[in-house]
Design an enzyme around this catalytic site. Sequence first.
Site, PDB file in Angstrom:
ATOM      1  N   CYS A 104      -3.260  -2.296 -16.037  1.00 54.50           N
ATOM      2  CA  CYS A 104      -2.562  -2.039 -14.695  1.00 54.50           C
ATOM      3  C   CYS A 104      -1.905  -0.626 -15.148  1.00 54.50           C
ATOM      4  O   CYS A 104      -1.093  -0.220 -16.271  1.00 54.50           O
ATOM      5  CB  CYS A 104      -1.147  -3.012 -14.716  1.00 54.50           C
ATOM      6  SG  CYS A 104       0.215  -2.500 -13.779  1.00 54.50           S
ATOM      7  N   TYR A 136      -4.064   3.208  -4.021  1.00 59.44           N
ATOM      8  CA  TYR A 136      -3.822   1.585  -3.560  1.00 59.44           C
ATOM      9  C   TYR A 136      -3.688   1.408  -2.306  1.00 59.44           C
ATOM     10  O   TYR A 136      -4.181   0.429  -1.520  1.00 59.44           O
ATOM     11  CB  TYR A 136      -2.412   0.908  -4.222  1.00 59.44           C
ATOM     12  CG  TYR A 136      -2.809   0.633  -5.879  1.00 59.44           C
ATOM     13  CD1 TYR A 136      -3.248  -0.694  -6.141  1.00 59.44           C
ATOM     14  CD2 TYR A 136      -2.616   1.589  -6.773  1.00 59.44           C
ATOM     15  CE1 TYR A 136      -3.473  -1.086  -7.308  1.00 59.44           C
ATOM     16  CE2 TYR A 136      -2.919   1.117  -8.084  1.00 59.44           C
ATOM     17  CZ  TYR A 136      -2.999  -0.156  -8.550  1.00 59.44           C
ATOM     18  OH  TYR A 136      -3.454  -0.523  -9.716  1.00 59.44           O
TER      19      TYR A 136
END
Length: 315
Positions: free
Chosen positions: A51, A183
């Site tokens: 992440c 994203y």
Amino acid sequence: MPKRSQFPDEQSDDGNFNRQEDAFRDWVRADGSSAYPAIAGRYHLYVCYACPWAHRIIIARELKGLQDAIGMTAVDPWRDDRGWAFRDGDGFSADPINDFQFLSEAYHATDAAYRGRFTVPVLWDKETKRIVTNSDDDLLRMFNSEFNAVARHPELDLCPVDYLDEIDRLNAIIYDKVNNGVYRAGFASEQAAYEKAVAPLFATLDALDDHLSRQRYLIGGRLTETDIRLFVTLVRFDAVYHGHFKCNLRRIVDYPALGAYLRDLYQHPGIADTVRIDHIKTHYYATHTEINPTAIVPVGPDLDFTTPANREHLA
């Protein structure tokens, strides 16, 4: 045909991905002005090497020398509908603090009514047995200054006050257009939403490449948190965002300044050890099944961040 989204609660009707807000934002304070004093050994960090939001905090902990003061456990990069899991493996492990099986247990221990997505990083307070914060923005600032009394490198200032306005200004641009921009492109469920994200992403990368052709770091001629924020996206870009998220106008290796800047940061003492490309590729390709239904993890690209960056001469 209806389109599935990775996180339906964060998907708008027009196909845009709208990231949820951080749920817990208490602070550790060195001056004792909060309920959480900066005491070595009291807190534990839950992260995932895959992440980028958690990766920022892993880097900050490493650079500030907080490894002895704040413990850290990484979750399995493979995630299913139950969220991040604690398992033993290469670079991740079972939870040594609470024996949690899933990170969701930390969230529900803090707020039994919590119904959002379970995200990393998480700073856990071992005394009150609750989450202090899951905000990487706040943790960057906390790790930079609030734990200096127990840090091995208290002299390192990643957010100097003289540059705070410029740091905040550039952080906002990089977050919106680059960090979250990849994203918004990758999780878009409509063509227009995807193209709306890709255009400003590459316009910003183009501008950053020009900016970094004249100076070694983004702000003030020194490493700051803004460099760390950009690095975590750049180091993932050619491996996953270029192909998996369809951000394929250019690769980072195609940018003369950005490519060298990425290698320069990677070679900065302490940073290379925080990069786990295997975790990154496993997480994105194997768990984003709405984007990659076969869950096949590609063997490439062949990345080398160790070639000389030759940026020492820049201001």
